[in-house]
Design a protein around this motif. Structure first.
Motif, PDB file in Angstrom:
ATOM      1  N   THR A  26       0.836  -1.195   0.000  1.00 43.32           N
ATOM      2  CA  THR A  26       0.000   0.000   0.000  1.00 43.32           C
ATOM      3  C   THR A  26       0.876   1.253   0.000  1.00 43.32           C
ATOM      4  OG1 THR A  26      -0.264  -0.277   2.385  1.00 43.32           O
ATOM      5  CG2 THR A  26      -2.062  -1.075   0.980  1.00 43.32           C
ATOM      6  N   THR A  27       1.447   1.515  -1.155  1.00 45.78           N
ATOM      7  CA  THR A  27       2.298   2.690  -1.340  1.00 45.78           C
ATOM      8  C   THR A  27       1.429   3.913  -1.585  1.00 45.78           C
ATOM      9  OG1 THR A  27       2.402   2.389  -3.731  1.00 45.78           O
ATOM     10  CG2 THR A  27       4.087   1.247  -2.409  1.00 45.78           C
ATOM     11  N   SER A  28       2.045   5.079  -1.542  1.00 41.38           N
ATOM     12  CA  SER A  28       1.286   6.304  -1.810  1.00 41.38           C
ATOM     13  C   SER A  28       0.720   6.293  -3.228  1.00 41.38           C
ATOM     14  CB  SER A  28       2.145   7.543  -1.570  1.00 41.38           C
ATOM     15  OG  SER A  28       3.306   7.517  -2.364  1.00 41.38           O
ATOM     16  N   GLU A  29       1.453   5.732  -4.163  1.00 38.90           N
ATOM     17  CA  GLU A  29       0.960   5.652  -5.535  1.00 38.90           C
ATOM     18  C   GLU A  29      -0.260   4.726  -5.616  1.00 38.90           C
ATOM     19  OE1 GLU A  29       4.227   5.347  -4.750  1.00 38.90           O
ATOM     20  OE2 GLU A  29       4.915   7.256  -5.592  1.00 38.90           O
ATOM     21  N   PHE A  30      -0.178   3.589  -4.955  1.00 37.96           N
ATOM     22  CA  PHE A  30      -1.303   2.646  -4.948  1.00 37.96           C
ATOM     23  C   PHE A  30      -2.533   3.289  -4.309  1.00 37.96           C
ATOM     24  CE2 PHE A  30      -3.849  -0.594  -2.840  1.00 37.96           C
ATOM     25  CZ  PHE A  30      -4.118  -1.469  -3.886  1.00 37.96           C
ATOM     26  N   LEU A  31      -2.337   3.908  -3.159  1.00 41.34           N
ATOM     27  CA  LEU A  31      -3.452   4.543  -2.454  1.00 41.34           C
ATOM     28  C   LEU A  31      -4.024   5.702  -3.270  1.00 41.34           C
ATOM     29  CD1 LEU A  31      -1.854   4.453   1.078  1.00 41.34           C
ATOM     30  CD2 LEU A  31      -3.802   3.075   0.313  1.00 41.34           C
ATOM     31  N   ALA A  32      -3.153   6.468  -3.901  1.00 43.14           N
ATOM     32  CA  ALA A  32      -3.603   7.595  -4.724  1.00 43.14           C
ATOM     33  C   ALA A  32      -4.469   7.118  -5.878  1.00 43.14           C
ATOM     34  CB  ALA A  32      -2.408   8.383  -5.238  1.00 43.14           C
ATOM     35  N   SER A  33      -4.159   5.940  -6.416  1.00 42.01           N
ATOM     36  CA  SER A  33      -4.966   5.422  -7.519  1.00 42.01           C
ATOM     37  C   SER A  33      -6.361   5.031  -7.041  1.00 42.01           C
ATOM     38  CB  SER A  33      -4.268   4.236  -8.190  1.00 42.01           C
ATOM     39  OG  SER A  33      -4.294   3.094  -7.364  1.00 42.01           O
ATOM     40  N   SER A  34      -6.502   4.593  -5.797  1.00 40.93           N
ATOM     41  CA  SER A  34      -7.816   4.262  -5.251  1.00 40.93           C
ATOM     42  C   SER A  34      -8.643   5.521  -5.001  1.00 40.93           C
ATOM     43  CB  SER A  34      -7.657   3.477  -3.948  1.00 40.93           C
ATOM     44  OG  SER A  34      -8.905   3.245  -3.334  1.00 40.93           O
ATOM     45  N   ILE A  35      -7.974   6.567  -4.554  1.00 39.70           N
ATOM     46  CA  ILE A  35      -8.652   7.795  -4.164  1.00 39.70           C
ATOM     47  C   ILE A  35      -8.770   8.760  -5.344  1.00 39.70           C
ATOM     48  CG2 ILE A  35      -8.527   9.761  -2.565  1.00 39.70           C
ATOM     49  CD1 ILE A  35      -6.902   7.674  -0.747  1.00 39.70           C
ATOM     50  N   ASN A  36      -7.923   8.544  -6.337  1.00 43.79           N
ATOM     51  CA  ASN A  36      -7.893   9.392  -7.533  1.00 43.79           C
ATOM     52  C   ASN A  36      -7.415  10.807  -7.210  1.00 43.79           C
ATOM     53  OD1 ASN A  36      -8.046   9.555 -10.297  1.00 43.79           O
ATOM     54  ND2 ASN A  36     -10.193  10.170 -10.320  1.00 43.79           N
ATOM     55  N   VAL A  37      -6.317  10.863  -6.452  1.00 41.78           N
ATOM     56  CA  VAL A  37      -5.652  12.128  -6.145  1.00 41.78           C
ATOM     57  C   VAL A  37      -4.163  11.966  -6.424  1.00 41.78           C
ATOM     58  CG1 VAL A  37      -7.318  12.833  -4.377  1.00 41.78           C
ATOM     59  CG2 VAL A  37      -5.270  11.582  -3.692  1.00 41.78           C
ATOM     60  N   ASN A  38      -3.453  13.063  -6.361  1.00 41.31           N
ATOM     61  CA  ASN A  38      -2.019  13.049  -6.556  1.00 41.31           C
ATOM     62  C   ASN A  38      -1.346  12.329  -5.382  1.00 41.31           C
ATOM     63  OD1 ASN A  38       0.806  14.057  -6.426  1.00 41.31           O
ATOM     64  ND2 ASN A  38       0.142  15.264  -8.191  1.00 41.31           N
ATOM     65  N   ARG A  43       0.991  11.188   0.474  1.00 41.84           N
ATOM     66  CA  ARG A  43       2.219  11.183   1.295  1.00 41.84           C
ATOM     67  C   ARG A  43       2.093  12.131   2.487  1.00 41.84           C
ATOM     68  NH1 ARG A  43       4.621   9.727  -3.678  1.00 41.84           N
ATOM     69  NH2 ARG A  43       4.942  11.821  -4.480  1.00 41.84           N
ATOM     70  N   ARG A  44       1.498  13.301   2.268  1.00 46.06           N
ATOM     71  CA  ARG A  44       1.301  14.248   3.386  1.00 46.06           C
ATOM     72  C   ARG A  44       0.393  13.642   4.456  1.00 46.06           C
ATOM     73  NH1 ARG A  44      -0.082  18.794  -0.458  1.00 46.06           N
ATOM     74  NH2 ARG A  44       1.937  19.378  -1.275  1.00 46.06           N
ATOM     75  N   LEU A  45      -0.707  13.034   4.011  1.00 49.17           N
ATOM     76  CA  LEU A  45      -1.631  12.417   4.967  1.00 49.17           C
ATOM     77  C   LEU A  45      -0.972  11.252   5.696  1.00 49.17           C
ATOM     78  CD1 LEU A  45      -5.052  12.411   3.093  1.00 49.17           C
ATOM     79  CD2 LEU A  45      -4.479  13.636   5.171  1.00 49.17           C
ATOM     80  N   LEU A  46      -0.200  10.452   4.964  1.00 50.91           N
ATOM     81  CA  LEU A  46       0.492   9.327   5.608  1.00 50.91           C
ATOM     82  C   LEU A  46       1.425   9.826   6.697  1.00 50.91           C
ATOM     83  CD1 LEU A  46       1.305   7.033   2.534  1.00 50.91           C
ATOM     84  CD2 LEU A  46      -0.462   6.673   4.287  1.00 50.91           C
ATOM     85  N   GLY A  62       7.960   0.306   0.350  1.00 53.14           N
ATOM     86  CA  GLY A  62       7.544  -0.714   1.310  1.00 53.14           C
ATOM     87  C   GLY A  62       6.091  -0.661   1.689  1.00 53.14           C
ATOM     88  N   GLY A  63       5.465   0.514   1.556  1.00 52.09           N
ATOM     89  CA  GLY A  63       4.051   0.634   1.863  1.00 52.09           C
ATOM     90  C   GLY A  63       3.759   1.012   3.302  1.00 52.09           C
ATOM     91  N   ALA A  64       2.485   1.168   3.589  1.00 56.71           N
ATOM     92  CA  ALA A  64       2.017   1.583   4.908  1.00 56.71           C
ATOM     93  C   ALA A  64       1.240   0.445   5.558  1.00 56.71           C
ATOM     94  CB  ALA A  64       1.123   2.807   4.774  1.00 56.71           C
ATOM     95  N   SER A  65       1.224   0.459   6.888  1.00 55.50           N
ATOM     96  CA  SER A  65       0.428  -0.510   7.634  1.00 55.50           C
ATOM     97  C   SER A  65      -0.146   0.165   8.877  1.00 55.50           C
ATOM     98  CB  SER A  65       1.263  -1.735   8.015  1.00 55.50           C
ATOM     99  OG  SER A  65       2.368  -1.343   8.793  1.00 55.50           O
ATOM    100  N   ILE A  66      -1.264  -0.349   9.333  1.00 55.63           N
ATOM    101  CA  ILE A  66      -1.925   0.205  10.516  1.00 55.63           C
ATOM    102  C   ILE A  66      -1.222  -0.336  11.751  1.00 55.63           C
ATOM    103  CG2 ILE A  66      -4.101   0.325  11.787  1.00 55.63           C
ATOM    104  CD1 ILE A  66      -5.509   0.234   9.045  1.00 55.63           C
ATOM    105  N   GLU A  67      -0.925   0.549  12.666  1.00 62.93           N
ATOM    106  CA  GLU A  67      -0.101   0.219  13.830  1.00 62.93           C
ATOM    107  C   GLU A  67      -0.872  -0.251  15.056  1.00 62.93           C
ATOM    108  OE1 GLU A  67       3.449   0.313  14.849  1.00 62.93           O
ATOM    109  OE2 GLU A  67       3.225  -0.246  12.758  1.00 62.93           O
ATOM    110  N   ARG A  68      -2.095   0.189  15.208  1.00 63.50           N
ATOM    111  CA  ARG A  68      -2.864  -0.126  16.414  1.00 63.50           C
ATOM    112  C   ARG A  68      -4.044  -1.006  16.062  1.00 63.50           C
ATOM    113  NH1 ARG A  68      -3.290   6.003  17.841  1.00 63.50           N
ATOM    114  NH2 ARG A  68      -5.485   5.502  18.046  1.00 63.50           N
ATOM    115  N   PRO A  69      -4.588  -1.706  17.018  1.00 62.90           N
ATOM    116  CA  PRO A  69      -5.807  -2.479  16.746  1.00 62.90           C
ATOM    117  C   PRO A  69      -6.910  -1.551  16.232  1.00 62.90           C
ATOM    118  CG  PRO A  69      -4.897  -3.047  18.896  1.00 62.90           C
ATOM    119  CD  PRO A  69      -4.128  -1.846  18.408  1.00 62.90           C
ATOM    120  N   LEU A  70      -7.681  -2.044  15.275  1.00 61.93           N
ATOM    121  CA  LEU A  70      -8.720  -1.225  14.649  1.00 61.93           C
ATOM    122  C   LEU A  70      -9.726  -0.698  15.663  1.00 61.93           C
ATOM    123  CD1 LEU A  70      -9.440  -3.272  11.395  1.00 61.93           C
ATOM    124  CD2 LEU A  70      -7.817  -1.394  11.742  1.00 61.93           C
TER     125      LEU A  70
END
Length: 144
Positions: A26-38, A43-46, A62-70
């Motif tokens: 889940t890279t910024s590029e991958f996430l941006a393609s889901s959201i349809n933003v730059n 990256r700023r939000l991450l 390497g991508g992003a991951s959630i750190e705490r229990p949902l």
């Protein structure tokens, strides 16, 4: 008044990270393609979510991951991470009402507590919804 799209984009990012964690980086590029933003927006939000301890980000691709229990991440946590409030106040009151006017002289006494009550109610609602709740709805809705 309108809250910026940063909040809803951040929730979208978190749902996408959780949804695709086992299938994609889940890279910024991958996430941006889901959201349809730059990807720069992502990256700023991450970085804001990382600073708040909600996610971790691996350098490079390497991508992003959630750190705490949902269940430990509320919508209020996400909101506070990406929508920093000036002095902790949702409403920005005009600063120089006319003190010679009976309305201007008293408008803060009339409105301040009401605006604080509204902010408290919004925060209570946001505090009551967790990322786990959002993912439960997402799992019912998202079809591959």
């Amino acid at each position: 008044m309108q809250i910026s799209s940063r909040f809803t984009i951040a929730v979208h990012v978190l749902v996408a990270i959780e949804t695709f964690k086992d299938s994609y980086k889940t890279t910024s590029e991958f996430l941006a393609s889901s959201i349809n933003v730059n990807p720069v927006v992502i990256r700023r939000l991450l970085q804001q979510l990382k600073k708040a301890g909600i996610i971790s980000v691996k350098r490079g691709s390497g991508g992003a991951s959630i750190e705490r229990p949902l269940q430990d991440i509320t919508l209020l946590d996400v909101y506070r991470a990406v929508e920093p409030l000036e002095n902790g106040e949702l409403f920005h009151f005009h600063e120089n009402p006319n003190m010679l006017c009976p309305v201007g002289k008293n408008i803060h006494k009339i409105m301040d507590h009401r605006l604080q009550d509204i902010q408290n109610a919004m925060e209570d609602q946001m505090r009551s919804v967790t990322l786990e709740d959002i993912m439960t709805d997402a799992e019912k809705t998202i079809r591959f």
